[in-house]
Design an enzyme around this catalytic site. Structure first.
Site, PDB file in Angstrom:
ATOM      1  N   ASP A  70       7.919   4.143   2.391  1.00  0.00           N
ATOM      2  CA  ASP A  70       7.077   3.083   1.821  1.00  0.00           C
ATOM      3  C   ASP A  70       5.887   3.715   1.105  1.00  0.00           C
ATOM      4  O   ASP A  70       5.649   4.923   1.229  1.00  0.00           O
ATOM      5  CB  ASP A  70       6.620   2.179   2.979  1.00  0.00           C
ATOM      6  CG  ASP A  70       5.897   0.938   2.470  1.00  0.00           C
ATOM      7  OD1 ASP A  70       6.135   0.524   1.322  1.00  0.00           O
ATOM      8  OD2 ASP A  70       5.082   0.384   3.237  1.00  0.00           O
ATOM      9  N   GLU A 129       4.719   4.913  -4.399  1.00  0.00           N
ATOM     10  CA  GLU A 129       4.546   4.823  -5.876  1.00  0.00           C
ATOM     11  C   GLU A 129       3.835   6.048  -6.419  1.00  0.00           C
ATOM     12  O   GLU A 129       4.143   6.414  -7.561  1.00  0.00           O
ATOM     13  CB  GLU A 129       3.766   3.546  -6.214  1.00  0.00           C
ATOM     14  CG  GLU A 129       4.528   2.266  -5.917  1.00  0.00           C
ATOM     15  CD  GLU A 129       4.690   1.968  -4.427  1.00  0.00           C
ATOM     16  OE1 GLU A 129       3.779   2.345  -3.671  1.00  0.00           O
ATOM     17  OE2 GLU A 129       5.718   1.405  -4.047  1.00  0.00           O
ATOM     18  N   ASP A 150       6.389  -6.513  -1.280  1.00  0.00           N
ATOM     19  CA  ASP A 150       5.639  -7.524  -0.520  1.00  0.00           C
ATOM     20  C   ASP A 150       5.724  -8.914  -1.128  1.00  0.00           C
ATOM     21  O   ASP A 150       4.811  -9.358  -1.833  1.00  0.00           O
ATOM     22  CB  ASP A 150       4.189  -7.066  -0.392  1.00  0.00           C
ATOM     23  CG  ASP A 150       4.094  -5.793   0.436  1.00  0.00           C
ATOM     24  OD1 ASP A 150       5.096  -5.444   1.094  1.00  0.00           O
ATOM     25  OD2 ASP A 150       3.036  -5.145   0.410  1.00  0.00           O
TER      26      ASP A 150
HETATM   27  C1  GLC Z   1       3.394  -2.197   2.739  1.00  0.00           C
HETATM   28  C2  GLC Z   1       4.884  -2.487   2.814  1.00  0.00           C
HETATM   29  C3  GLC Z   1       5.181  -3.400   3.977  1.00  0.00           C
HETATM   30  C4  GLC Z   1       4.643  -2.750   5.268  1.00  0.00           C
HETATM   31  C5  GLC Z   1       3.155  -2.471   5.137  1.00  0.00           C
HETATM   32  C6  GLC Z   1       2.589  -1.719   6.345  1.00  0.00           C
HETATM   33  O1  GLC Z   1       2.702  -3.338   2.412  1.00  0.00           O
HETATM   34  O2  GLC Z   1       5.373  -3.018   1.623  1.00  0.00           O
HETATM   35  O3  GLC Z   1       6.544  -3.666   4.084  1.00  0.00           O
HETATM   36  O4  GLC Z   1       4.876  -3.598   6.344  1.00  0.00           O
HETATM   37  O5  GLC Z   1       2.915  -1.683   3.976  1.00  0.00           O
HETATM   38  O6  GLC Z   1       3.239  -0.510   6.512  1.00  0.00           O
END
Ligand code: GLC
Length: 747
Positions: A377, A380, A465
Site C-alpha cells: 500500500d 505511489e 480508498d
Molecule cells: C490507505 C489504504 C487503506 C488502508 C490505510 C491504512 O488509506 O488505501 O486501504 O487501510 O491506508 O493502512
C-alpha cells in the site's frame, strides 16, 4: 481562460470572458529520430514507433547535440516478429500526429468522431465511456473519488477507441506523466501530452475486435498467472484489527457462524509504531504463532507492507537502508525524507536491483512467521505533505535534478517524476519475487494499490480508498471494466466501502456485486462503522452469508475464467460490448456486465431499489436461482429483492458450480455440479491443485462438457492429472420447471 467567481470587479471580469478559442498547436520543434516497425500480434497488426528527440547542450562552440536516451521498457515483455516499416506508409488511425511541444513535452493530437467511444486507460474515476473527460496519469494517493478526481493510483496509457464493432488502440509505452484529453471541449478531438525528456515508444493497434485487441495488448504487456485458489475466496480486512485477540475472535466468528472465509488481513497496526518488518510485542505477543494457529482453522494471513521506512537511527532497517544506499536521494545527495504513517520516513529506490534484493531479504520476516500474502500500500509513494508533487502549472518535464529526488534505474540516474508511475510496479515485482524465492512452487499473492502497465504480472489490485456510498458501488462497475480492458483481470474494490459508514442495505447490495469482483475483499477504515458480515442484524447476516456462499459455488467457473485470462488476456468482468459488439443497445448498457461469456449481471445500485430495467441481448436467458426463461432482444423490468443476485445465464452454457464450503481448503473434496442451460449446451471446466505452478508443466485437466438432449458427456481438452476423485453431478435446465438431474456419461 480562468474567471474568478468571487470578483466584484465586473469590468475586469467582463473583459476576461473570451469564449472558446481553438488551441494553437505547438510548433513542431521535433528534431530527432523516428523509427517504425510493425508486427502481427495475436492476429492484430501493431505498429511500434520509437521516438528519440535530439538534445542540445552547452552554448557557442561548446554546443553539442545527441539523441535522447530511450529507457528500458518495464511494460512490454512480449516478443513479436518486428519488421522495419516506412513511417510514411502507416495509415495513422484517427489522423494521429505528434510533435515535440517543448524540450520536456510531446503532444499527440487525434480526431474523435462524435460516435466513437473511449475505453481502457486503466484506473479512472469515470463511467465506462471516457469520452468528454480528462485524465492525468501520475501516481497519486487520492482518497477523494469524485467527479473531479483526476490523478489516481495507477497509470496505464492504453486507450481503446470503439467505432461500432471495430476497436483501435493507442498505447504510449512510457512511465512518464501524461495528460489525456478525450474531447472535453466537444470539438471532436483528443490530445495527449506526454511529459518526458527521454525517448519513448508508442504503439498503434490496428482495427480489430475488442477481445483480439486486448489479447494483442496483453500478449505484449503480460497476463496474470493463475492465482492461488485461496486468494479467490472471501477476504476480510479492517484498518485495523488492533490485536491478536481480535483477529482470533474474528476467525472464530466466521467459523461459528458458518460464513465462508479464507483470508484475514492485517492492516498497519500490527507493526511496532508503523515500522515495517516489525510487530507490536504488546498487542501481538505471539506473532510467530498466529498465522500457524489460524492455518489450522483454514485461514491464511496477509499483512500490509508500506514502502516508507521510519527515520529512526535506532531502527536497524533504517540503518541498513542508509548504509546500503537504498533510499532515494535528492540532487544534493541527501536522503529524501517525507511523512507517511511512521512519521518522517525514507523511501527505498525499487528501481535499483540491490535495493530490491535488500527488501526481499527483509520480507523473510513475514514468511518466517507464516504470512501467506503481502499487501503493498501507499506505494505511489504517498507523502502526506506533498501528495501531488508536480509543479503547477505543469507545462513540461523539468530537468532530472529538479524532480523532487532522483532514482537509479538500469539506465542510470533519473528524476523521480519520470519514473514515479513505476514505483508501485517495481515494489510489487520485488515482493512477488521474494514470495517465489521463499516458496518456489507456491503461487504467490501480492496486492498493490499503485501500478502501471503490466502490473498484472506481479500483483492483484484494488482501486484504493472508496467510500460507503451507492455512487461508489455503481462506479465500481465501469472502473473495474476499464481496468480489465487495460490488462488487469485480478481486481476489486473495497466491499462495503472504505471511508464513511456503510448501512446494512448498502453492504448487502455491495456483496451482490462484490461476489463477481475477481478480488473479493471486505475492507473499511478505522473511523467507519464496522462492516464484517455479522456486524448487523441476523437477517442481514443471513443475506450476506448466502451471497458469500454463492461466491464459493462459483469458484470452479471463476478458476476457469482465470485460466482463460492467463491464455488470452480476457478479463473476468467484461463490458456488454465484449460479447455483443453489434448490438447497439447492449453496447450502450453500462450498468450491466458479463462475467465470463455465460453470466450477465444486472445489479441493483440504488437505495430501496426493488426492481430495475435489464436489457437482454438476443437469444434465450435463464434467471439465476429460478431458471425462469427469458427471451432476449428486449428490455424488461426485473425484480431485485435484497440479498439475491440479479444475474442471467446465457442459453447454451454449462456452468460448473461447487457445493458450499467454508474455505477453499475444502475445495478438492467438494462435489461439483454442471448446470446446463438449454437442450444443447457446452462449457469448459478447469482443475488443478490450486496451489502450485505444476500446471505450467501440464499438470491440470481441462474438460469440455457437452449436453445434447439431456445427455451429458465430457471430453478432455487436456488431461494432465488423474480422474478427479471428487463427485460430479449434472443438471440440465430446458424450461422453467427447475430442471432435473441428468445422466452424466463419461467419455
Ligand atoms: C490507505 C489504504 C487503506 C488502508 C490505510 C491504512 O488509506 O488505501 O486501504 O487501510 O491506508 O493502512
Amino acid at each position: 481562460m480562468t474567471f474568478d467567481i468571487f470578483t466584484t470587479d465586473w469590468t475586469t471580469a467582463r473583459k476576461k470572458i473570451g469564449g472558446w478559442q481553438p488551441e494553437p498547436r505547438a510548433t513542431d520543434i521535433f528534431q530527432g529520430n523516428v523509427h517504425c516497425e510493425s508486427a502481427v500480434v495475436e492476429g492484430v497488426k501493431v505498429y511500434r514507433f520509437c521516438i528519440r528527440p535530439e538534445v542540445t547542450a552547452g552554448k557557442g562552440k561548446a554546443k553539442t547535440s545527441h539523441l535522447a536516451k530511450i529507457n528500458k521498457s518495464y511494460a512490454v515483455v512480449g516478443t513479436a516478429d518486428w519488421k522495419n516499416q516506412a513511417v510514411e506508409d502507416v495509415d495513422m488511425p484517427y489522423d494521429l500526429t505528434w510533435l515535440q511541444a517543448a524540450a520536456g513535452r510531446f503532444d499527440f493530437h487525434f480526431t474523435l468522431p462524435e460516435w466513437v467511444r473511449c475505453l481502457g486507460l486503466g484506473e479512472r474515476f469515470s463511467e465506462l465511456n471516457l469520452r468528454g473527460t480528462r485524465h492525468t496519469l501520475f501516481a497519486t494517493d487520492n482518497p477523494h473519488h469524485n467527479e473531479h478526481a483526476d490523478m489516481l493510483y495507477k497509470s496505464i496509457p492504453f486507450l481503446i477507441i470503439g467505432d461500432g464493432p471495430n476497436y483501435t488502440g493507442i498505447f504510449i509505452d512510457s512511465p512518464s506523466p501524461q495528460r489525456w484529453d478525450l474531447d472535453t471541449e466537444m470539438v471532436r478531438s483528443g490530445k495527449i501530452e506526454l511529459f518526458t525528456r527521454r525517448g519513448f515508444y508508442f504503439y498503434i493497434f490496428s482495427t480489430a475486435t475488442l477481445p483480439a485487441l486486448v489479447a494483442a495488448f496483453t500478449a505484449l504487456t503480460g497476463r496474470a498467472e493463475l492465482p492461488p485458489l485461496w486468494s479467490l475466496g472471501h477476504q476480510q480486512c479492517r484498518w485495523s484489527y488492533p490485536d491478536e485477540e481480535t483477529i482470533r475472535h474474528l476467525a472464530e466468528q466466521f467459523r461459528k457462524r458458518r460464513i465462508p472465509c479464507d483470508t484475514l488481513v492485517m492492516d498497519i497496526d500490527y507493526m511496532d509504531d508503523y515500522r515495517v518488518f516489525t510487530h507490536s510485542k504488546e498487542r501481538f505477543p505471539n506473532f510467530d504463532r498466529l498465522a500457524k494457529d489460524l492455518e489450522k482453522e483454514q485461514f491464511k494471513l496477509i499483512t500490509i507492507v508500506d514502502p516508507g521506512v521510519k527515520k529512526d537511527e535506532k531502527f536497524d532497517v533504517y540503518r541498513q537502508g542508509i548504509k546500503g544506499e537504498h533510499f532515494c536521494k535528492t540532487a544534493k545527495d541527501e536522503v529524501f525524507i517525507e511523512t507517511v504513517w511512521p512519521g518522517l520516513s525514507a523511501f527505498p529506490d525499487f528501481l535499483r536491483e540491490e535495493t530490491r534484493k535488500w527488501w526481499q531479504e527483509n520480507l523473510t520476516f513475514y514468511f518466517k512467521n507464516g504470512i501467506k500474502g503481502i499487501w503493498n500500500d501507499m506505494n505511489e509513494p504517498a507523502m502526506f505533505n506533498n501528495q501531488r508533487p508536480l509543479p503547477d502549472p505543469f507545462l513540461e518535464m523539468p530537468e532530472d535534478e529538479k524532480q523532487l529526488f532522483l532514482q537509479n534505474s538500469e539506465d542510470g540516474p533519473i528524476g523521480h517524476f519520470e519514473v514515479r508511475n513505476l514505483y508501485g510496479f517495481m515494489m510489487s515485482q520485488a515482493t512477488r519475487e521474494a514470495l517465489i524465492k521463499e516458496r518456489p512452487n507456491e503461487r504467490p499473492f501480492v496486492l498493490t494499490r499503485a501500478g502501471s502497465t503490466g502490473v498484472q504480472r506481479h500483483a492483484a489490485v484494488w482501486l484504493g480508498d472508496n467510500t460507503s456510498w451507492y455512487e461508489h458501488l455503481q462506479k465500481s462497475l465501469p472502473m473495474l471494466l476499464n481496468v480489465g480492458l487495460s490488462g488487469i483481470a485480478f481486481a476489486g474494490v473495497d466491499i462495503g466501502g472504505f471511508g464513511g459508514h456503510t448501512t446494512p442495505e448498502l453492504l448487502v447490495r455491495w456483496y451482490e456485486v462484490g461476489i463477481f469482483y475477481p478480488f473479493f475483499r471486505n475492507h473499511c477504515a478505522l473511523m467507519g462503522r464496522a462492516q464484517e458480515p455479522f456486524s448487523f442484524s441476523p437477517g442481514v447476516e443471513e443475506m450476506v452469508r448466502g451471497l458469500i456462499e454463492t461466491r464459493y459455488k462459483l469458484l470452479p467457473y471463476i478458476q476457469s475464467l482465470f485460466w482463460e485470462h492467463a491464455r488470452t488476456g480476457a478479463p473476468l468482468m467484461r463490458p456488454m460490448e465484449w460479447h455483443f459488439p453489434d448490438d447497439s443497445l447492449a453496447v450502450a448498457c453500462e450498468d450491466q456486465f458479463m462475467f465470463g461469456s455465460d453470466l450477465m449481471v444486472a445489479p441493483a445500485l440504488r437505495p430501496n431499489q426493488r426492481s430495475r430495467f435489464v436489457y437482454f441481448p438476443h437469444g434465450k436467458w435463464y434467471a439465476w436461482g429460478t431458471n425462469q426463461e427469458i427471451i432476449g432482444g428486449r428490455t424488461l423490468r426485473v425484480d431485485t429483492p435484497l440479498g439475491y443476485i440479479t444475474a442471467f445465464i446465457r442459453e447454451g452454457a454449462v456452468l460448473p458450480l461447487a457445493d458450499v464450503m467454508q474455505s477453499t481448503e475444502e475445495y478438492d473434496a467438494t462435489p461439483i455440479t454442471f448446470h446446463a442451460y438449454g437442450a444443447v449446451a457446452q462449457g469448459r471446466f478447469f482443475e488443478d491443485d490450486g496451489k502450485s505452478f505444476d500446471y505450467r508443466s501440464g499438470k491440470y485437466n481441462e474438460w469440455e462438457i457437452r449436453v445434447s438432449e439431456g445427455r451429458f458427456s465430457y471430453t478432455a481438452v487436456h488431461q494432465g492429472l488423474g480422474e478427479a476423485e471428487r463427485s460430479l453431478r449434472a443438471y440440465c435446465y430446458q424450461s422453467s420447471d427447475g430442471g432435473g438431474p441428468a445422466n452424466l456419461a463419461l467419455g
